[in-house]
Design a protein around this motif. Structure first.
Motif, PDB file in Angstrom:
ATOM      1  N   ASP A  75     -13.931 -12.705   6.325  1.00 50.35           N
ATOM      2  CA  ASP A  75     -14.469 -12.503   4.979  1.00 50.35           C
ATOM      3  C   ASP A  75     -15.950 -12.871   4.911  1.00 50.35           C
ATOM      4  N   ASP A 123      -4.886 -10.028   5.584  1.00 54.09           N
ATOM      5  CA  ASP A 123      -5.126  -9.075   4.508  1.00 54.09           C
ATOM      6  C   ASP A 123      -4.359  -7.786   4.754  1.00 54.09           C
ATOM      7  N   ARG A 153      -1.843  -1.931   1.942  1.00 53.06           N
ATOM      8  CA  ARG A 153      -1.455  -3.164   1.239  1.00 53.06           C
ATOM      9  C   ARG A 153      -2.546  -4.228   1.286  1.00 53.06           C
ATOM     10  N   THR A 154      -3.802  -3.812   1.261  1.00 53.85           N
ATOM     11  CA  THR A 154      -4.890  -4.787   1.249  1.00 53.85           C
ATOM     12  C   THR A 154      -5.009  -5.416  -0.147  1.00 53.85           C
ATOM     13  N   ALA A 155      -5.703  -6.544  -0.216  1.00 51.17           N
ATOM     14  CA  ALA A 155      -5.834  -7.270  -1.481  1.00 51.17           C
ATOM     15  C   ALA A 155      -6.430  -6.375  -2.564  1.00 51.17           C
ATOM     16  N   ASN A 156      -5.713  -6.254  -3.686  1.00 51.11           N
ATOM     17  CA  ASN A 156      -6.130  -5.427  -4.817  1.00 51.11           C
ATOM     18  C   ASN A 156      -6.348  -3.968  -4.420  1.00 51.11           C
ATOM     19  N   GLY A 157      -5.801  -3.588  -3.248  1.00 49.31           N
ATOM     20  CA  GLY A 157      -5.933  -2.204  -2.796  1.00 49.31           C
ATOM     21  C   GLY A 157      -7.339  -1.800  -2.439  1.00 49.31           C
ATOM     22  N   ARG A 158      -8.232  -2.775  -2.219  1.00 49.30           N
ATOM     23  CA  ARG A 158      -9.659  -2.463  -2.066  1.00 49.30           C
ATOM     24  C   ARG A 158      -9.963  -1.616  -0.839  1.00 49.30           C
ATOM     25  N   ASN A 159      -9.154  -1.777   0.220  1.00 50.22           N
ATOM     26  CA  ASN A 159      -9.430  -1.006   1.431  1.00 50.22           C
ATOM     27  C   ASN A 159      -8.260  -0.106   1.825  1.00 50.22           C
ATOM     28  N   ASP A 160      -7.319   0.075   0.929  1.00 48.58           N
ATOM     29  CA  ASP A 160      -6.173   0.939   1.242  1.00 48.58           C
ATOM     30  C   ASP A 160      -6.653   2.351   1.589  1.00 48.58           C
TER      31      ASP A 160
END
Length: 797
Positions: free
Chosen positions: A634, A642, A677-684
C-alpha cells in the motif's frame, strides 16, 4: 527386486534376463532376426508389452493379473525382438511361451524349460543417469518426470502439464543456475535480475521461490537464493498447485513447481572436465566423476565440483560461485539407497536491485539505463550446506516402503539498499541496510506404495506422511541515507556506524501432512483415474522483541483428482482438479511491516488438456484456471491482503526432433490474470501485477549435414506487456530476446571433446524483463541482462 522399473536406480545391469523362450525353435531362431528401430513409450508393463508386440508384428496374450502394478520405461532405439522383450521383462519373473507361429503367451517363470533359450546379458537403463531410452527424440526432454508421492510417470500418463529437461540440454545450453533452464519454458519467467542477490520466478503468473524447488521430492533442501545446475540430472517443471504430490510448499508457490533430480553414477565410468568462461572475465571449471563398484556394480559414486569467478557484464560487479555435491547410491535385491551431500557458496559484489516507482510515475525507458545503479560497496554472501538420504524397500512383489530425510543449513549476509525512484529524473534515496539471516531446515517423508487388482480394475495405492520444519533468524542494521540517480548513478561512501539496529525476528514453521491417493486403471490401462486427498497442517510461530507473537495453527483437507485417457497410442486427454492449503506470505525486508506473517490460505486449480505424441515430435495443449488470495504493497509501504487473483489461460508446449538433425523446443502461454474482490471493488477487473498476456518461446537446433559434429542453435523469447501497479497505471512494454549458439563435438586422440559457444541477448537490447513480483510482496522492475558470451570446452577422460 523391485517390480517397478520406474523406481529402480539408473544404469541397472541385467545379470541374467531370465527370459525363457520355449519356442520349439533353434536357439538362434530370434537371434538371427534383423534389428530395427522401436519407439515404445513407457507406462504400465501390460500396455508397454502390448505396444511392443504390435510394433514387432507378433501376437501376445497377457493375463492382467500377472502385470498388475508393474511399470516399464519402454524402449527407444534399435532392438531385435529377443532383445526388446528381454529389456521389458528384465527381473519380472515372467516368461513368454509359444502359442503358435508369431504368437506368444505371458506366464510366470518356473523351472527352466527343456530346449528353452536363455537370453544373453543385456544392459538395461533405469532411473538416474539420463539413459537414451528415457529421453524423448532429440534428447532435450525426458519422457518421464517425478510426481512426488505418486512416483515417476511417463508424461503421456500424467494428469498434469509437465516438461522435464535433461542433463544434455543443461550442458549444451551452458546453464549455470535454474534461471538459465526455465528460460526455455513459456509459462515461466525470472522476476529478479540475473546479477541480483537471489533468483525468483513466476509460473502461470504466480511466484515460485527457490525454497519451493524440490530436491528429489523434498522441499527446502536446496540453496535458498540460487541453485547451480552442475549438480543436476533432470529438471521437472510441473504446472499448477501440487499439494497432493509433495505436500505444502514452504513459501506458498501455487502456479507450478520444480523438482530437481540429482546425478547418479552410470554404468560406464565417467571423468569429464569442463572449462568455463562468461563474458567480462568469469573463468572457471567443472569436474564430473562417476564410478560404480562391487558385485554387479551395486555401489555408485558421483562427484560434481564447480568454481567460477570474475567480473560480470554489470559495472563494478564481481561474482564468485562454487559448489561441490557428492552422490552415493546402492542397489540390492530388494533395497535401494542413496545419499547426497552438498555445499554451495555464492558471493556477489554490487548485486543488481529491482527498481521501484513512486505512485503515478511513468515507467522510465529502460534504454536510458546504462550503468549498474547498485552501490559498489553493496554485497550478497550466501552459503548453504545440504544433504538428503533416500531409500526404498520391497516388502513383497506388490508392496514397497519408501522414505527420505533431508536437511539444510543456510547462512546469508547482505549489505544492500532499495531503489525507489521518486521523480521522472530518476532520483532515488540510497538507504543502506545490513541484513543477516540464518536458516535451518529438516524435512522428511515416509510412505508405502502398493499394486493390486479388484476385478478388472488395477490399483496403485500411495500413502505418504510429510513434515517440514524451518527455523530462521533475521537481524540487521540501518545506515545514513544518500541520494543517487537511476540514469546517472552516484558512488557514495561506504556506510560507517549504523544509525539503528533492526529488531531481530525468530520464526519457526512446521508444515505437516498425511496423504492418500489411489490411481485406478481401466480398459487395459488406457484410462487412469487418480483420486486423493491430503490432510494438511500449518503451524507458524514468529516473535520479535516489543511486538506480540504471531501464531497460526491451521488445518485443512485438500482433495485432488486427475484423469488420463489414452484414446490412442498417440493421444492422451487429461483433467485435474487440485486444492491446497498454503502458508501465508511473509512481508519482505523492504516493507515497513517486514516480517509480518499472514494467515494460511486456500488455492484451487482446474485444468483440462491434451497431449499428442507423433513419435519424434510431441505437443501439449492445456486450459487452466487458478484462484488464490492476493497481496499488494500500500501507499504506506505495508504489505496487505486484498481480494483474490484469478489466473486462467491457454498453454501450448512442443518438443522433439521432427526432422533428422533438427530439434525444436518451446511453446506459448496466453494468460488472463484478473483481480477480483478487491477492497471497495477499486481494482476489480484490472489485470494482475506482473502478468503478461502472452509469453512465447522457440528454440531450434540444427546438426549441419556438411560438417560432422557441428550444431547451430537459436532461440527467441517473447514476453508481453505487464503492469507494475494494481491500478494498471504503470505499464511495462513487451520485449523480445534473441540467443545464438554453436557446438562442435570431435575426437582428439582417444578423448571426446565438445566445444560450445553461445551469446544471450545477441542484439544487446535493454528492457524491463519483469514488473514486480506476482504475489505483491515486493515492488520493482527487473532490468534485462546485457549481451552475454558463454564459452566452454568439455573433455572426457
Amino acid at each position: 527386486m523391485s517390480r517397478t522399473p520406474l523406481l529402480r536406480p539408473l544404469s541397472l545391469h541385467l545379470m541374467r534376463a531370465g527370459l525363457l523362450l520355449a519356442l520349439g525353435l533353434p536357439a538362434s531362431g530370434w537371434a538371427d532376426e534383423a534389428r530395427r528401430s522401436y519407439q515404445v513409450p513407457g507406462g504400465s508393463l501390460g500396455a508397454v508389452l502390448t505396444r511392443f508386440a504390435g510394433q514387432a508384428g507378433v501376437s501376445l496374450s497377457v493375463d492382467p493379473a500377472l502385470v498388475a502394478g508393474r511399470s516399464s520405461l519402454g524402449l527407444a532405439g534399435e532392438y531385435g525382438v529377443e532383445e526388446g522383450f528381454a529389456a521389458l521383462l528384465q527381473g519380472s519373473g515372467l516368461i513368454l511361451v509359444s502359442a503358435g507361429p508369431g504368437s506368444f503367451t505371458l506366464v510366470r517363470q518356473a523351472a527352466p524349460v527343456e530346449g528353452a533359450h536363455v537370453l544373453p546379458d543385456i544392459n538395461v537403463h533405469g532411473q538416474g543417469a539420463a539413459p537414451a531410452a528415457d529421453a524423448y527424440a532429440g534428447g532435450q526432454v525426458s519422457r518421464r518426470g517425478s510426481l512426488g508421492m505418486l512416483g515417476e510417470r511417463d508424461y503421456m500418463e500424467t494428469p498434469l502439464s509437465m516438461t522435464s529437461y535433461t542433463r544434455e540440454i543443461l550442458q549444451n545450453q551452458q546453464a549455470r543456475t535454474l534461471a538459465d533452464v526455465v528460460a526455455n519454458d513459456p509459462s515461466v519467467r525470472s522476476t529478479n535480475p540475473a546479477g541480483g542477490r537471489f533468483e525468483q520466478f513466476s509460473v502461470r503468473g504466480f511466484s515460485l521461490y527457490n525454497s519451493d524447488v524440490a530436491y528429489g521430492g523434498l522441499y527446502g533442501v536446496l540453496p535458498t537464493y540460487s541453485i547451480d545446475m552442475e549438480m543436476v540430472e533432470r529438471v521437472d517443471i510441473l504446472k499448477g498447485p501440487g499439494a497432493l504430490l509433495g505436500g505444502l510448499a514452504p513459501n506458498g508457490s501455487i502456479g507450478g513447481g520444480v523438482n530437481i533430480e540429482p546425478k547418479r553414477a552410470g554404468e560406464t565410468p565417467l571423468t569429464e572436465f569442463t572449462a568455463l568462461y562468461a563474458s567480462a572475465g568469469q573463468g572457471g571449471g567443472h569436474l564430473d566423476i562417476g564410478r560404480r563398484f562391487g558385485d554387479d556394480q551395486r555401489f555408485g559414486v558421483r562427484l560434481n565440483a564447480v568454481r567460477q569467478a570474475g567480473d560480470t557484464e554489470w559495472d563494478h560487479q564481481h561474482m564468485d560461485r562454487e559448489a561441490t555435491v557428492l552422490g552415493l547410491d546402492m542397489k540390492g535385491e530388494r533395497t535401494r539407497l542413496s545419499l547426497d551431500i552438498g555445499h554451495q557458496a555464492r558471493d556477489v559484489d554490487a548485486p543488481m536491485e529491482r527498481v521501484g516507482l513512486a505512485a503515478g510515475l511513468k515507467v522510465p525507458d529502460a534504454k536510458d539505463v546504462h550503468h549498474n545503479f547498485a552501490q559498489p560497496w553493496s554485497y550478497s554472501r550466501a552459503k548453504d550446506t545440504f544433504g538428503a538420504v533416500r531409500g526404498e524397500y520391497d516388502l513383497s512383489d506388490n508392496w514397497m516402503l519408501l522414505g527420505a530425510l533431508g536437511a539444510r543449513k543456510g547462512d546469508y549476509d547482505f549489505m544492500r539498499h532499495a531503489v525507489q525512484v521518486v521523480n521522472e529524473a530518476g532520483r532515488f534515496t540510497v538507504s543502506p541496510r545490513a541484513f543477516q539471516r540464518e536458516e535451518d531446515v529438516v524435512t522428511g517423508t515416509v510412505g508405502v506404495r502398493g499394486w493390486f487388482n479388484t476385478g478388472a480394475v488395477g490399483h496403485t495405492l500411495n500413502i505418504s506422511l510429510n513434515r517440514f520444519d524451518l527455523t530462521f533468524d533475521n537481524s540487521g542494521a540501518r545506515y545514513a541515507n544518500g541520494v543517487s540517480n537511476l540514469f546517472d548513478p552516484v558512488t557514495l561512501p561506504a556506510p560507517g556506524a549504523p544509525l539503528a539496529d533492526d529488531n531481530p525476528t525468530h520464526t519457526n514453521t512446521v508444515l505437516s501432512s498425511l496423504a492418500l491417493a489411489d490411481t485406478l486403471s481401466f480398459a487395459d490401462d488406457t484410462v487412469l483415474l487418480t483420486l486423493g486427498a491430503r490432510l494438511q497442517r500449518v503451524e507458524v510461530d514468529s516473535s520479535e522483541p516489543g511486538e506480540p507473537d504471531q501464531r497460526y495453527d491451521e488445518r485443512a483437507t485438500s482433495p485432488a483428482m486427475g484423469l488420463v485417457w489414452r484414446t490412442t497410442e498417440q493421444l492422451s486427454l487429461y483433467f485435474n482438479y487440485m486444492e491446497g492449503l498454503t502458508q501465508g506470505q511473509v512481508a519482505p525486508e523492504t516493507a515497513n511491516n517486514a516480517g509480518k506473517v499472514f494467515a494460511p490460505y486456500r488455492s484451487k486449480q482446474l485444468e483440462v488438456g491434451a497431449k499428442y505424441d507423433m513419435g519424434r515430435f510431441s505437443t501439449t495443449v492445456s486450459l487452466f484456471r487458478i484462484e488464490k488470495p492476493s497481496y499488494f504493497t500500500d501507499a504506506q509501504n505495508n504489505l496487505s491482503a486484498d481480494g483474490e487473483q484469478r489466473n486462467q489461460g491457454l498453454e501450448i508446449s512442443l518438443f522433439g526432433e521432427p526432422l533428422d538433425g533438427v530439434r525444436v523446443l518451446g511453446g506459448a502461454m496466453f494468460l488472463d490474470a484478473e483481480q477480483t474482490r478487491t477492497a471497495n471493488g477499486r481494482n476489480d477487473g484490472n489485470r494482475a501485477i506482473g502478468a503478461p498476456v502472452v509469453n512465447a518461446n522457440l528454440g531450434v537446433e540444427w546438426d549441419l549435414p556438411a560438417i560432422d559434429g557441428l550444431t547451430l542453435s537459436a532461440r527467441v523469447i517473447h514476453t508481453g506487456n505487464q503492469y507494475l501497479d494494481a491500478a494498471n497505471r504503470q505499464k511495462v512494454d513487451a520485449w523480445q530476446r534473441y540467443d545464438l549458439g554453436a557446438r562442435y563435438a570431435l575426437k582428439l586422440g582417444d578423448k571426446d571433446v565438445t566445444l560450445r559457444a553461445s551469446v544471450e541477448n545477441v542484439l544487446d537490447k535493454t528492457y524491463w524483463a519483469s514488473a514486480n513480483v506476482p504475489d505483491g510482496t515486493a515492488t520493482g522492475l527487473t532490468l534485462s541482462t546485457p549481451r552475454t558470451w558463454l564459452l566452454s570446452a568439455t573433455v572426457g577422460f
